[in-house]
Design an enzyme around this catalytic site. Structure first.
Site, PDB file in Angstrom:
ATOM      1  N   HIS A  71       3.653  -2.562  -7.353  1.00  0.00           N
ATOM      2  CA  HIS A  71       2.266  -3.025  -7.238  1.00  0.00           C
ATOM      3  C   HIS A  71       1.368  -2.039  -7.968  1.00  0.00           C
ATOM      4  O   HIS A  71       1.508  -0.829  -7.783  1.00  0.00           O
ATOM      5  CB  HIS A  71       1.840  -3.138  -5.776  1.00  0.00           C
ATOM      6  CG  HIS A  71       2.649  -4.134  -5.028  1.00  0.00           C
ATOM      7  ND1 HIS A  71       2.450  -5.481  -5.165  1.00  0.00           N
ATOM      8  CD2 HIS A  71       3.688  -3.975  -4.173  1.00  0.00           C
ATOM      9  CE1 HIS A  71       3.334  -6.116  -4.414  1.00  0.00           C
ATOM     10  NE2 HIS A  71       4.100  -5.231  -3.811  1.00  0.00           N
ATOM     11  N   TYR A 107      -7.187  -3.268 -11.110  1.00  0.00           N
ATOM     12  CA  TYR A 107      -5.929  -3.398 -11.854  1.00  0.00           C
ATOM     13  C   TYR A 107      -5.933  -2.728 -13.227  1.00  0.00           C
ATOM     14  O   TYR A 107      -4.914  -2.743 -13.911  1.00  0.00           O
ATOM     15  CB  TYR A 107      -5.574  -4.881 -12.014  1.00  0.00           C
ATOM     16  CG  TYR A 107      -5.418  -5.582 -10.690  1.00  0.00           C
ATOM     17  CD1 TYR A 107      -4.331  -5.314  -9.867  1.00  0.00           C
ATOM     18  CD2 TYR A 107      -6.368  -6.493 -10.247  1.00  0.00           C
ATOM     19  CE1 TYR A 107      -4.187  -5.941  -8.640  1.00  0.00           C
ATOM     20  CE2 TYR A 107      -6.231  -7.131  -9.017  1.00  0.00           C
ATOM     21  CZ  TYR A 107      -5.141  -6.847  -8.223  1.00  0.00           C
ATOM     22  OH  TYR A 107      -5.004  -7.468  -7.014  1.00  0.00           O
TER      23      TYR A 107
END
Length: 152
Positions: free
Chosen positions: A104, A26
């Site tokens: 996302h 991430y």
């Protein structure tokens, strides 16, 4: 002067841990850093960007329900893990009839099998997946373009 555009950015569960949660997937930027950057971009695009993060499904549903009365014209949503589990968020998005992009940070289709199904993607205007934090900027710019084209 052009009419101001109102966009709501929703971030779902565990995104408050960005920067420390699995940075190899991430990235190292915090949610606050990501939101601050996109808010700066929104000013240049004549957009009022409202942001909201919650780990609670019902709070996200309530926020979506309030979009019409708050004059939100577009939603950018990173549903996090709710992508794969939340029919109630899907139903809320479907009920309000406001266009949205599903975002996302990672490419959910290149990860574990259970992450490859989204309950929202088939009703989304589009899905932005796998572009890291830059996906938020892509979503913002494209949402503005979509709304301006719709006005013509």
């Amino acid at each position: 002067m052009k009419k101001k555009i109102n966009i709501l950015l929703i971030n779902g569960p565990n995104l408050n841990l960005l920067g420390t949660r699995e940075p190899e997937i991430y990235g190292k930027k915090t949610l606050e850093q990501i939101v601050n950057k996109i808010k700066k971009k929104s000013i240049l695009l004549n957009v009022t960007l409202y942001d909201f993060q919650s780990n609670a499904e019902h709070k996200i549903v309530e926020k979506i329900h309030n979009c019409k009365k708050n004059n939100i014209q577009f939603i950018l949503i990173n549903p996090g893990a709710f992508t794969h589990t939340s029919i109630s968020i899907r139903d809320a998005l479907s009920a309000i009839n406001i266009p949205f992009f599903e975002i996302h940070i990672s490419n959910i289709f290149a990860r574990e099998n259970f992450r490859s199904h989204s309950w929202m993607s088939d009703i989304a205007q589009g899905v932005i997946s796998g572009f890291g934090n830059y996906g938020y900027q892509i979503a913002l710019k494209t949402a503005v373009k979509f709304l301006l084209e719709k006005e013509k």
